[in-house]
Design a protein around this motif. Structure first.
Motif, PDB file in Angstrom:
ATOM      1  N   ARG A 120       0.851  -1.189   0.000  1.00  0.00           N
ATOM      2  CA  ARG A 120       0.000   0.000   0.000  1.00  0.00           C
ATOM      3  C   ARG A 120       0.886   1.239   0.000  1.00  0.00           C
ATOM      4  O   ARG A 120       1.854   1.314   0.744  1.00  0.00           O
ATOM      5  N   ASP A 121       0.528   2.204  -0.850  1.00  0.00           N
ATOM      6  CA  ASP A 121       1.329   3.419  -0.916  1.00  0.00           C
ATOM      7  C   ASP A 121       0.893   4.411   0.160  1.00  0.00           C
ATOM      8  O   ASP A 121       0.053   4.098   1.025  1.00  0.00           O
ATOM      9  N   ALA A 122       1.452   5.623   0.113  1.00  0.00           N
ATOM     10  CA  ALA A 122       1.143   6.639   1.125  1.00  0.00           C
ATOM     11  C   ALA A 122      -0.331   7.035   1.104  1.00  0.00           C
ATOM     12  O   ALA A 122      -0.878   7.468   2.132  1.00  0.00           O
ATOM     13  N   ALA A 123      -0.993   6.873  -0.045  1.00  0.00           N
ATOM     14  CA  ALA A 123      -2.420   7.190  -0.158  1.00  0.00           C
ATOM     15  C   ALA A 123      -3.293   5.992   0.178  1.00  0.00           C
ATOM     16  O   ALA A 123      -4.508   6.026  -0.070  1.00  0.00           O
ATOM     17  N   ASP A 124      -2.685   4.933   0.702  1.00  0.00           N
ATOM     18  CA  ASP A 124      -3.400   3.717   1.108  1.00  0.00           C
ATOM     19  C   ASP A 124      -4.039   2.994  -0.069  1.00  0.00           C
ATOM     20  O   ASP A 124      -5.076   2.348   0.072  1.00  0.00           O
ATOM     21  N   GLN A 125      -3.423   3.114  -1.234  1.00  0.00           N
ATOM     22  CA  GLN A 125      -3.892   2.414  -2.429  1.00  0.00           C
ATOM     23  C   GLN A 125      -3.014   1.199  -2.701  1.00  0.00           C
ATOM     24  O   GLN A 125      -1.796   1.257  -2.539  1.00  0.00           O
ATOM     25  N   PRO A 126      -3.609   0.065  -3.101  1.00  0.00           N
ATOM     26  CA  PRO A 126      -2.797  -1.127  -3.419  1.00  0.00           C
ATOM     27  C   PRO A 126      -1.968  -0.910  -4.679  1.00  0.00           C
ATOM     28  O   PRO A 126      -2.497  -0.505  -5.716  1.00  0.00           O
ATOM     29  N   ILE A 127      -0.687  -1.158  -4.584  1.00  0.00           N
ATOM     30  CA  ILE A 127       0.247  -0.933  -5.679  1.00  0.00           C
ATOM     31  C   ILE A 127       0.907  -2.253  -6.067  1.00  0.00           C
ATOM     32  O   ILE A 127       1.221  -3.083  -5.205  1.00  0.00           O
ATOM     33  N   ILE A 128       1.109  -2.442  -7.378  1.00  0.00           N
ATOM     34  CA  ILE A 128       1.848  -3.599  -7.889  1.00  0.00           C
ATOM     35  C   ILE A 128       3.116  -3.083  -8.550  1.00  0.00           C
ATOM     36  O   ILE A 128       3.052  -2.265  -9.466  1.00  0.00           O
ATOM     37  N   ASP A 129       4.262  -3.547  -8.076  1.00  0.00           N
ATOM     38  CA  ASP A 129       5.534  -3.224  -8.713  1.00  0.00           C
ATOM     39  C   ASP A 129       5.980  -4.409  -9.560  1.00  0.00           C
ATOM     40  O   ASP A 129       5.732  -5.571  -9.211  1.00  0.00           O
ATOM     41  N   LEU A 189      19.345   4.295   0.448  1.00  0.00           N
ATOM     42  CA  LEU A 189      20.801   4.222   0.500  1.00  0.00           C
ATOM     43  C   LEU A 189      21.403   5.251  -0.444  1.00  0.00           C
ATOM     44  O   LEU A 189      20.818   5.582  -1.480  1.00  0.00           O
ATOM     45  N   ASP A 190      22.571   5.730  -0.062  1.00  0.00           N
ATOM     46  CA  ASP A 190      23.332   6.592  -0.959  1.00  0.00           C
ATOM     47  C   ASP A 190      23.861   5.749  -2.119  1.00  0.00           C
ATOM     48  O   ASP A 190      24.491   4.711  -1.904  1.00  0.00           O
ATOM     49  N   SER A 191      23.616   6.164  -3.339  1.00  0.00           N
ATOM     50  CA  SER A 191      23.973   5.343  -4.493  1.00  0.00           C
ATOM     51  C   SER A 191      25.478   5.186  -4.667  1.00  0.00           C
ATOM     52  O   SER A 191      25.927   4.226  -5.296  1.00  0.00           O
ATOM     53  N   GLU A 192      26.272   6.103  -4.119  1.00  0.00           N
ATOM     54  CA  GLU A 192      27.723   6.035  -4.276  1.00  0.00           C
ATOM     55  C   GLU A 192      28.385   5.262  -3.141  1.00  0.00           C
ATOM     56  O   GLU A 192      29.208   4.378  -3.373  1.00  0.00           O
ATOM     57  N   THR A 193      28.026   5.582  -1.910  1.00  0.00           N
ATOM     58  CA  THR A 193      28.690   4.964  -0.755  1.00  0.00           C
ATOM     59  C   THR A 193      27.969   3.738  -0.221  1.00  0.00           C
ATOM     60  O   THR A 193      28.574   2.907   0.444  1.00  0.00           O
ATOM     61  N   GLY A 194      26.658   3.647  -0.473  1.00  0.00           N
ATOM     62  CA  GLY A 194      25.872   2.547   0.073  1.00  0.00           C
ATOM     63  C   GLY A 194      25.445   2.778   1.502  1.00  0.00           C
ATOM     64  O   GLY A 194      24.829   1.902   2.123  1.00  0.00           O
ATOM     65  N   ASP A 195      25.727   3.958   2.049  1.00  0.00           N
ATOM     66  CA  ASP A 195      25.332   4.267   3.426  1.00  0.00           C
ATOM     67  C   ASP A 195      23.837   4.550   3.497  1.00  0.00           C
ATOM     68  O   ASP A 195      23.235   5.100   2.561  1.00  0.00           O
ATOM     69  N   GLU A 196      23.246   4.201   4.635  1.00  0.00           N
ATOM     70  CA  GLU A 196      21.824   4.431   4.839  1.00  0.00           C
ATOM     71  C   GLU A 196      21.558   5.910   5.097  1.00  0.00           C
ATOM     72  O   GLU A 196      22.285   6.560   5.852  1.00  0.00           O
ATOM     73  N   VAL A 197      20.528   6.448   4.450  1.00  0.00           N
ATOM     74  CA  VAL A 197      20.151   7.848   4.631  1.00  0.00           C
ATOM     75  C   VAL A 197      18.706   7.915   5.113  1.00  0.00           C
ATOM     76  O   VAL A 197      17.993   6.909   5.135  1.00  0.00           O
ATOM     77  N   ALA A 198      18.278   9.124   5.519  1.00  0.00           N
ATOM     78  CA  ALA A 198      16.940   9.304   6.088  1.00  0.00           C
ATOM     79  C   ALA A 198      15.860   9.014   5.053  1.00  0.00           C
ATOM     80  O   ALA A 198      16.002   9.335   3.865  1.00  0.00           O
ATOM     81  N   LEU A 199      14.768   8.427   5.531  1.00  0.00           N
ATOM     82  CA  LEU A 199      13.625   8.135   4.663  1.00  0.00           C
ATOM     83  C   LEU A 199      12.783   9.387   4.447  1.00  0.00           C
ATOM     84  O   LEU A 199      12.761  10.287   5.296  1.00  0.00           O
ATOM     85  N   PRO A 200      12.082   9.493   3.313  1.00  0.00           N
ATOM     86  CA  PRO A 200      11.109  10.577   3.146  1.00  0.00           C
ATOM     87  C   PRO A 200      10.038  10.503   4.239  1.00  0.00           C
ATOM     88  O   PRO A 200       9.769   9.429   4.801  1.00  0.00           O
ATOM     89  N   GLU A 201       9.407  11.607   4.533  1.00  0.00           N
ATOM     90  CA  GLU A 201       8.460  11.681   5.649  1.00  0.00           C
ATOM     91  C   GLU A 201       7.242  10.779   5.457  1.00  0.00           C
ATOM     92  O   GLU A 201       6.651  10.315   6.445  1.00  0.00           O
ATOM     93  N   ASP A 202       6.839  10.535   4.216  1.00  0.00           N
ATOM     94  CA  ASP A 202       5.625   9.748   3.981  1.00  0.00           C
ATOM     95  C   ASP A 202       5.877   8.246   3.906  1.00  0.00           C
ATOM     96  O   ASP A 202       4.975   7.488   3.553  1.00  0.00           O
ATOM     97  N   ILE A 203       7.090   7.797   4.209  1.00  0.00           N
ATOM     98  CA  ILE A 203       7.416   6.365   4.165  1.00  0.00           C
ATOM     99  C   ILE A 203       7.818   5.885   5.550  1.00  0.00           C
ATOM    100  O   ILE A 203       8.700   6.465   6.191  1.00  0.00           O
ATOM    101  N   GLU A 204       7.173   4.810   6.019  1.00  0.00           N
ATOM    102  CA  GLU A 204       7.497   4.228   7.319  1.00  0.00           C
ATOM    103  C   GLU A 204       8.703   3.304   7.194  1.00  0.00           C
ATOM    104  O   GLU A 204       8.918   2.675   6.163  1.00  0.00           O
ATOM    105  N   GLY A 205       9.463   3.210   8.289  1.00  0.00           N
ATOM    106  CA  GLY A 205      10.652   2.371   8.285  1.00  0.00           C
ATOM    107  C   GLY A 205      10.332   0.897   8.239  1.00  0.00           C
ATOM    108  O   GLY A 205      10.910   0.138   7.451  1.00  0.00           O
ATOM    109  N   ILE A 206       9.409   0.448   9.085  1.00  0.00           N
ATOM    110  CA  ILE A 206       9.002  -0.964   9.128  1.00  0.00           C
ATOM    111  C   ILE A 206       7.480  -1.021   9.113  1.00  0.00           C
ATOM    112  O   ILE A 206       6.808  -0.335   9.888  1.00  0.00           O
TER     113      ILE A 206
END
Length: 485
Positions: A120-129, A189-206
């Motif tokens: 489910r995306d941020a708008a609570d709609q079912p998404i298929i990737d 993740l940072d595409s160059e270093t692979g280090d973890e970076v902060a998530l956008p506000e509308d995405i939950e971590g787990i």
């Protein structure tokens, strides 16, 4: 995507498949894109210098994958889900499923693996990737079935390139999670270093899915991975036919060069090709040096002062025969049998006639329907769970069998079987309309309500006993009229 593998192995302590698997995927991708530098680029020494040449390409690796996708998941494939059917159609339409799923089958057969991922995306709609092989990172598997997996993609965030990593895993008891249910971890993740970076506000971590099954389905060609026997990833449908794909390109390249090298030429004595002065003082060559038809002979060739025509014959028939042999070998190695492709009228034609149920193509098509059907059924149940919180529904997937048997033939056969008492009307409607038993019963009820079980249709819509009762109830005059009719 080495940053993803580094993160999964070091940061999260997850396992994974070997790097050699992804090296093979890169090779298959090059053939699918019809640009393999070490094969399609070559050098020729003309006695003075080496000349860089590019081979003419027939592009059969992609063509085979396109055809497999069209055979397995085309517009005639019907997915039925009972009471969830109406909402399912809406979800599939929103996610452009019929277009993107066909493309996924094509790329999965090219690279060996593809995946459907639901959430489910941020708008609570079912998404298929729709995820291709080089974005899929299995974390754990059991008897070849991937049970936990990470999916990567590249996104631009604040004008910076980020890797979005979605990890589908089972719960970790030490973190207070239910080990029998699935959780989704979202990482940037940072595409160059692979280090973890902060998530956008509308995405939950787990995100706790509350579901005891994975919200992803893996699709692979139904053939054994003989490149890496221990890998849960699939193998390209042309992985064992690379030499045959090369053969098609080699013959086609030679065929095209016949026309390039076999152009008509006129050899001109050197004395006649000299630049002559006009009366007004301008100097003009007798022949245009940019003309590709005329070629000057060397200066020591003065004994023959005539224009000499060179018109080499083109070995078209020999090349077409060789190319058709190469196409047959390639088609056979890719599971489509011989006779699938034919080179004629300057291009590759595809056979479209109805095929035999004993042919290689038919048998391989039936075999490859199995994993595709399992993935589609699991996808529908996952979408139903995201929508309703339950997945207890009957899902039917009806593939397009028109390549094997014409639709009119199916109808005629069922009519004869019902008339002969060898098949029930319910079963016949299920096969003709490609529907469930409940839907077939409703169709029979509608037929009865519409009053269609009368007169000339009685042999097809009623049993023999009903027919006899109908005839017994007719008056003599009515019997004669019906006989005349």
């Amino acid at each position: 995507m080495g940053a993803i593998q580094t993160y999964l192995q070091k940061k999260r302590k997850f396992g994974g498949v070997s790097d050699a698997t992804y090296n093979h995927i890169d090779e298959w991708l090059a053939w699918y894109q019809n640009s393999v530098r070490k094969f399609h680029i070559y050098w020729i020494y003309d006695g003075i210098q080496s000349k860089k040449c590019e081979r003419y390409k027939l592009g059969m690796a992609k063509k085979v994958c396109e055809d497999w996708a069209n055979l397995l998941l085309n517009e005639k494939v019907a997915i039925k889900a009972g009471t969830f059917d109406k909402r399912l159609k809406e979800i599939l339409e929103i996610n452009n499923f019929h277009v993107r799923a066909n493309q996924l089958i094509e790329i999965a057969y090219a690279l060996g693996t593809g995946a459907l991922v639901e959430y489910r995306d941020a708008a609570d709609q079912p998404i298929i990737d729709y995820i291709r092989a080089n974005m899929i990172y299995p974390l754990s598997w059991d008897n070849g079935d991937i049970t936990e997996c990470a999916f990567g993609s590249v996104r631009a965030v604040d004008e910076k390139e980020r890797i979005y990593l979605q990890i589908h895993r089972k719960g970790i008891p030490g973190d207070g999670e239910n080990p029998n249910l699935y959780y989704i971890e979202n990482k940037y993740l940072d595409s160059e270093t692979g280090d973890e970076v902060a998530l956008p506000e509308d995405i939950e971590g787990i995100v706790a899915t509350g579901y005891d099954r994975p919200l992803f389905q893996i699709i692979t060609p139904n053939i054994c991975n003989n490149v890496d026997l221990d890998s849960p990833m699939g193998i390209s449908v042309f992985a064992n036919a690379i030499d045959q794909v090369k053969g098609c390109d080699l013959v086609y390249d030679s065929y095209m060069n016949e026309y390039v090298l076999g152009r008509k030429r006129i050899l001109v004595p050197y004395s006649q090709a000299k630049i002559l002065a006009e009366q007004d003082g301008t100097r003009q060559p007798v022949f245009d040096p940019n003309d590709s038809v005329y070629f000057a002979l060397p200066g020591d060739r003065q004994d023959d002062m005539k224009l000499t025509e060179v018109d080499m014959s083109i070995r078209a028939a020999d090349h077409e025969q060789g190319l058709n042999k190469a196409l047959d070998l390639m088609s056979l190695k890719c599971g489509m049998g011989t006779g699938r492709y034919k080179f004629e009228s300057g291009g590759v034609k595809t056979a479209t006639e109805v095929i035999s149920d004993k042919s290689d193509l038919y048998q391989n098509l039936q075999k490859n329907k199995t994993p595709v059907k399992a993935a589609l059924v699991a996808m529908v149940k996952a979408l139903a769970f995201l929508e309703t919180g339950a997945d207890q529904l009957e899902v039917n997937v009806d593939f397009d069998d028109s390549i094997i048997e014409d639709t009119n033939t199916t109808v005629d056969r069922n009519i004869k079987l019902v008339q002969g008492g060898l098949r029930s009307k319910l079963t016949a409607i299920m096969e003709i309309n490609k529907c469930s038993e409940a839907e077939a019963k409703k169709e029979l009820e509608r037929i009865a309500e519409d009053g269609q079980i009368t007169g000339q249709d009685i042999d097809w819509t009623q049993g023999d006993e009903e027919k006899e009762d109908h005839e017994d109830n007719l008056e003599p005059d009515e019997e004669d009229e019906e006989a005349e009719a």
